[in-house]
Enzyme design. Structure first.
Site, PDB file in Angstrom:
ATOM      1  N   GLU A  25      -9.952 -14.062  -2.289  1.00 13.61           N
ATOM      2  CA  GLU A  25     -10.953 -12.981  -2.254  1.00 13.61           C
ATOM      3  C   GLU A  25     -11.734 -12.925  -3.560  1.00 13.61           C
ATOM      4  O   GLU A  25     -12.918 -12.594  -3.577  1.00 13.61           O
ATOM      5  CB  GLU A  25     -10.262 -11.644  -1.922  1.00 13.61           C
ATOM      6  CG  GLU A  25      -9.881 -11.597  -0.446  1.00 13.61           C
ATOM      7  CD  GLU A  25      -8.644 -10.785  -0.104  1.00 13.61           C
ATOM      8  OE1 GLU A  25      -8.220  -9.944  -0.919  1.00 13.61           O
ATOM      9  OE2 GLU A  25      -8.083 -11.008   0.985  1.00 13.61           O
ATOM     10  N   SER A  40      -0.777 -14.141   6.393  1.00 15.67           N
ATOM     11  CA  SER A  40      -0.162 -13.507   7.566  1.00 15.67           C
ATOM     12  C   SER A  40       1.339 -13.780   7.673  1.00 15.67           C
ATOM     13  O   SER A  40       1.870 -13.956   8.769  1.00 15.67           O
ATOM     14  CB  SER A  40      -0.890 -13.931   8.847  1.00 15.67           C
ATOM     15  OG  SER A  40      -2.241 -13.510   8.791  1.00 15.67           O
ATOM     16  N   ASN A  44       0.919  -8.526  -2.690  1.00 17.32           N
ATOM     17  CA  ASN A  44      -0.431  -8.247  -3.183  1.00 17.32           C
ATOM     18  C   ASN A  44      -0.946  -7.006  -2.455  1.00 17.32           C
ATOM     19  O   ASN A  44      -1.268  -7.077  -1.272  1.00 17.32           O
ATOM     20  CB  ASN A  44      -1.330  -9.463  -2.905  1.00 17.32           C
ATOM     21  CG  ASN A  44      -2.771  -9.224  -3.268  1.00 17.32           C
ATOM     22  OD1 ASN A  44      -3.097  -8.229  -3.918  1.00 17.32           O
ATOM     23  ND2 ASN A  44      -3.640 -10.131  -2.856  1.00 17.32           N
ATOM     24  N   TRP A  45      -0.997  -5.893  -3.191  1.00 18.75           N
ATOM     25  CA  TRP A  45      -1.370  -4.621  -2.548  1.00 18.75           C
ATOM     26  C   TRP A  45      -2.890  -4.495  -2.385  1.00 18.75           C
ATOM     27  O   TRP A  45      -3.368  -3.530  -1.779  1.00 18.75           O
ATOM     28  CB  TRP A  45      -0.817  -3.439  -3.351  1.00 18.75           C
ATOM     29  CG  TRP A  45       0.693  -3.339  -3.330  1.00 18.75           C
ATOM     30  CD1 TRP A  45       1.556  -4.146  -2.629  1.00 18.75           C
ATOM     31  CD2 TRP A  45       1.512  -2.392  -4.026  1.00 18.75           C
ATOM     32  NE1 TRP A  45       2.868  -3.749  -2.851  1.00 18.75           N
ATOM     33  CE2 TRP A  45       2.868  -2.675  -3.704  1.00 18.75           C
ATOM     34  CE3 TRP A  45       1.252  -1.332  -4.891  1.00 18.75           C
ATOM     35  CZ2 TRP A  45       3.931  -1.939  -4.213  1.00 18.75           C
ATOM     36  CZ3 TRP A  45       2.311  -0.598  -5.409  1.00 18.75           C
ATOM     37  CH2 TRP A  45       3.637  -0.894  -5.068  1.00 18.75           C
ATOM     38  N   LYS A  46      -3.645  -5.413  -2.941  1.00 20.47           N
ATOM     39  CA  LYS A  46      -5.114  -5.411  -2.832  1.00 20.47           C
ATOM     40  C   LYS A  46      -5.683  -4.019  -3.182  1.00 20.47           C
ATOM     41  O   LYS A  46      -5.110  -3.320  -4.000  1.00 20.47           O
ATOM     42  CB  LYS A  46      -5.542  -5.868  -1.432  1.00 20.47           C
ATOM     43  CG  LYS A  46      -4.905  -7.203  -1.048  1.00 20.47           C
ATOM     44  CD  LYS A  46      -5.577  -7.847   0.114  1.00 20.47           C
ATOM     45  CE  LYS A  46      -4.800  -9.097   0.499  1.00 20.47           C
ATOM     46  NZ  LYS A  46      -5.515  -9.908   1.466  1.00 20.47           N
ATOM     47  N   GLY A  99       0.369 -10.105   1.809  1.00 16.63           N
ATOM     48  CA  GLY A  99      -0.670  -9.073   1.746  1.00 16.63           C
ATOM     49  C   GLY A  99      -0.288  -7.866   2.587  1.00 16.63           C
ATOM     50  O   GLY A  99       0.489  -7.011   2.168  1.00 16.63           O
ATOM     51  N   GLY A 100      -0.807  -7.815   3.828  1.00 14.51           N
ATOM     52  CA  GLY A 100      -0.611  -6.653   4.696  1.00 14.51           C
ATOM     53  C   GLY A 100       0.831  -6.184   4.807  1.00 14.51           C
ATOM     54  O   GLY A 100       1.112  -4.980   4.699  1.00 14.51           O
ATOM     55  N   GLY A 103      -4.937 -12.326   6.335  1.00 18.22           N
ATOM     56  CA  GLY A 103      -5.355 -11.078   6.981  1.00 18.22           C
ATOM     57  C   GLY A 103      -5.866 -11.270   8.406  1.00 18.22           C
ATOM     58  O   GLY A 103      -6.458 -10.367   8.980  1.00 18.22           O
ATOM     59  N   GLU A 110      -2.525 -20.591  -0.082  1.00 17.48           N
ATOM     60  CA  GLU A 110      -2.948 -19.602   0.903  1.00 17.48           C
ATOM     61  C   GLU A 110      -4.169 -20.125   1.669  1.00 17.48           C
ATOM     62  O   GLU A 110      -5.304 -20.002   1.190  1.00 17.48           O
ATOM     63  CB  GLU A 110      -3.329 -18.298   0.201  1.00 17.48           C
ATOM     64  CG  GLU A 110      -2.201 -17.676  -0.597  1.00 17.48           C
ATOM     65  CD  GLU A 110      -2.470 -16.202  -0.852  1.00 17.48           C
ATOM     66  OE1 GLU A 110      -1.692 -15.378  -0.358  1.00 17.48           O
ATOM     67  OE2 GLU A 110      -3.467 -15.871  -1.500  1.00 17.48           O
ATOM     68  N   HIS A 163      -7.125 -15.691  -6.508  1.00 15.14           N
ATOM     69  CA  HIS A 163      -6.950 -15.316  -5.095  1.00 15.14           C
ATOM     70  C   HIS A 163      -8.247 -15.632  -4.352  1.00 15.14           C
ATOM     71  O   HIS A 163      -9.349 -15.485  -4.890  1.00 15.14           O
ATOM     72  CB  HIS A 163      -6.611 -13.830  -4.987  1.00 15.14           C
ATOM     73  CG  HIS A 163      -6.225 -13.437  -3.600  1.00 15.14           C
ATOM     74  ND1 HIS A 163      -7.167 -13.173  -2.625  1.00 15.14           N
ATOM     75  CD2 HIS A 163      -5.015 -13.320  -2.998  1.00 15.14           C
ATOM     76  CE1 HIS A 163      -6.541 -12.890  -1.495  1.00 15.14           C
ATOM     77  NE2 HIS A 163      -5.236 -12.973  -1.693  1.00 15.14           N
TER      78      HIS A 163
HETATM   79  C1  PEP Z   1      -3.027 -12.390   0.641  1.00 19.33           C
HETATM   80  O1  PEP Z   1      -4.090 -11.802   0.620  1.00 19.33           O
HETATM   81  O2  PEP Z   1      -2.593 -12.920  -0.396  1.00 19.33           O
HETATM   82  C2  PEP Z   1      -2.313 -12.474   1.904  1.00 19.33           C
HETATM   83  C3  PEP Z   1      -1.416 -13.388   2.053  1.00 19.33           C
HETATM   84  O3  PEP Z   1      -2.652 -11.539   2.877  1.00 19.33           O
HETATM   85  P1  PEP Z   1      -1.986 -11.364   4.341  1.00 19.33           P
HETATM   86  O4  PEP Z   1      -0.488 -11.502   4.166  1.00 19.33           O
HETATM   87  O5  PEP Z   1      -2.380 -10.009   4.779  1.00 19.33           O
HETATM   88  O6  PEP Z   1      -2.542 -12.467   5.181  1.00 19.33           O
END
Ligand code: PEP
Length: 247
Positions: free
Chosen positions: A94, A210, A9-11, A231-232, A170, A164, A92
């Site tokens: 967010e 994470s 997920n490049w957000k 994500g990151g 994050g 999640e 998601h």
């Molecule tokens: C996400 O936003 O779906 C996610 C898992 O982010 P991160 O890996 O950065 O925690």
């Protein structure tokens, strides 16, 4: 055997040039054909990323449940298909937390995707205050019941769910592999109760929060964890592929 999926997920990151470079770097490094790789760029870069993607599937981070019309700022499933997306995230955290998407709205998105034969990853997970008070199982079960459990057995069999925990997104704080496995096993058992064990065995359940190259191996070794929504760490091709190679 269940599917193995690693999705990035490049957000709201990258730009036109760097998003195309990232997909090229991922394609160059991709190894094991058994693992399904997917990336979810911002809407405006889907077209360019899809042009460069060969084995990696390209999806959207969200969409609106109507087909077309006076919905300023929104994007439909049909429009996403026309630029090369074949899958989308739904719900998601967010979207739920920052943009007020409720279980009722998310059910409409699930139905809109199904009506257009468009695949989706349905995201669920509890906030920290719910985990702290020991109510995480009830909370996630309601998310599934209110947005997903109206599906037919066949539709449910093809579904991908991402668990999640919001407190791990994050933040650098990963759920322990035991915490992840406990929730994934619970999700599979609820699907089994509602449908049957054959359906439950087919559903892919990803962990997100994470997930990094150094913890992916332990998480993916769990019986009910079928991959990750990243994500990151999905913004660096080396890390993303290292996570995929952790299976
Ligand atoms: C996400 O936003 O779906 C996610 C898992 O982010 P991160 O890996 O950065 O925690």
């Amino acid at each position: 055997m269940r599917r193995k999926i690693v999705a990035g997920n490049w957000k709201m990151n990258l730009d036109k040039v760097s998003s195309q470079q990232l997909i090229r770097d991922i394609e160059d490094r991709k190894s094991d054909a058994e693992i399904e790789l997917m990336v979810f760029p911002p809407f405006v870069f889907i077209d360019g990323v899809a042009d460069e993607a060969k084995q990696v599937r390209v999806g959207a981070q969200d969409f609106y449940f109507e087909n077309q019309g006076a919905f300023t700022g929104e994007v439909s499933v049909g429009q996403l298909k026309s630029v090369g997306a074949s899958i989308a995230l739904i719900g998601h955290s967010e979207r739920r937390e920052l943009f007020g998407e409720t279980n009722v709205v998310l059910k409409k998105k699930v139905d809109a995707a199904l009506a257009s034969a468009f695949d989706f990853i349905f995201c669920c997970g509890e906030p920290l205050n719910i985990r702290k008070t020991g109510r995480e199982f009830d909370y996630v079960k309601v998310q599934l019941e209110e947005s997903l459990f109206h599906l037919t057995p066949e539709q449910m069999s093809n579904t991908i769910i991402a668990y999640e925990p919001i407190w791990a997104i994050g933040t650098g704080e990963t759920a322990t592999s035991q915490q992840a496995e406990d929730m994934h096993a619970a999700i599979r058992s609820w699907i089994s109760e509602k449908y049957d064990s054959n359906v439950a065995e087919k559903v892919a359940i990803l962990y997100g929060g994470s997930c990094k190259p150094d913890n992916a191996k332990e998480l993916f070794a769990c019986k009910n964890v079928d991959g990750g929504l990243i994500g990151g760490a999905a913004l660096k091709a080396d890390d993303f592929i290292a996570i995929a190679n952790s299976f």
